[in-house]
Enzyme design. Sequence first.
Site, PDB file in Angstrom:
ATOM      1  N   LYS A 174       2.550 -43.127 -69.788  1.00 45.99           N
ATOM      2  CA  LYS A 174       3.334 -42.207 -68.968  1.00 45.99           C
ATOM      3  C   LYS A 174       2.445 -41.149 -68.346  1.00 45.99           C
ATOM      4  O   LYS A 174       2.504 -40.900 -67.135  1.00 45.99           O
ATOM      5  CB  LYS A 174       4.427 -41.535 -69.810  1.00 45.99           C
ATOM      6  CG  LYS A 174       5.348 -40.634 -68.988  1.00 45.99           C
ATOM      7  CD  LYS A 174       6.308 -39.849 -69.855  1.00 45.99           C
ATOM      8  CE  LYS A 174       5.652 -38.614 -70.424  1.00 45.99           C
ATOM      9  NZ  LYS A 174       6.601 -37.684 -71.065  1.00 45.99           N
ATOM     10  N   ASP A 223       9.607 -41.728 -68.183  1.00 46.05           N
ATOM     11  CA  ASP A 223       9.987 -40.706 -69.149  1.00 46.05           C
ATOM     12  C   ASP A 223      11.414 -40.992 -69.606  1.00 46.05           C
ATOM     13  O   ASP A 223      11.954 -42.065 -69.335  1.00 46.05           O
ATOM     14  CB  ASP A 223       9.841 -39.307 -68.546  1.00 46.05           C
ATOM     15  CG  ASP A 223      10.882 -39.027 -67.457  1.00 46.05           C
ATOM     16  OD1 ASP A 223      11.562 -39.975 -67.002  1.00 46.05           O
ATOM     17  OD2 ASP A 223      11.025 -37.848 -67.076  1.00 46.05           O
TER      18      ASP A 223
END
Length: 272
Positions: free
Chosen positions: A155, A173
């Site tokens: 991420k 996310d």
Amino acid sequence: MVRGGQINRPCGLPYRRYVRGARYGVGMATTETPLAKVRRARRISRALHRAYPDAKAELNFDNPYQMVVATILSAQCTDRRVNTVTPALFQRFPGPEDLDNASVEEVEEYIRSTGFYHNKARNLVSLGHELVARFDGAVPDTMADLVSLPGVGRKTANTVLGNAFGKPGITVDTHMGRLMRRFGLTDAKDPKKVEQDVAQLIEKKRWTPFSHEVIIHGRRVCHSRKAACGACFLAKDCRGFGVWGPTNPDEAEKLVKGPERDRILDLALGGH
């Protein structure tokens, strides 16, 4: 689906929501072809871009070093909070060399309000050391090198690649994962699998802006606890319409947040 004169709805899906959402595809047992899924995903992508044409990273940064540090700090913390912390942090530690020479205890004092500051401070000091020792003080621009750094997962790496280096990346996310499942574009919970599924549906050049737009939509409309389904411009292409929030427009409108509120409601009414 109708069998024997009765509606056979999915287990756990309320009758009223199933019937009301049927024309939107909620809970329907029909099979969507791969091509149809791509087309639906790209309609969603275009609609999100119309709603949030100026979407960008909400973390403040001036260079790749600041981007990676800010993204590490954003774990379990709001971007707004991180943005209040980083000016003083970057003034004291303007580059990797400064973090490399810092003590964990001193870094902790600058980032305490972001939460989990013990682990974050250790990661930042180790990050400075790794950048100096292995990359001559520069932040690398490949996924493989980025994820080898302390505190950096996929991420964070995709966030850095997309925003600091202009290389397309899909940032998964909590908002991205939740909305992709609600849209019916993936059923995966593993972030890497979500990323792979989305990459098959959305054009590569759209990966970074699409990530920003989805995240903003999750904050403005498709909230985790109660989505504004009845005021969402994506209703016709969303498999979760009516499942995660009220379909009544008056009730749903009250849930829409943010500076884009008027545009969002206009698009929901069929505006362009």
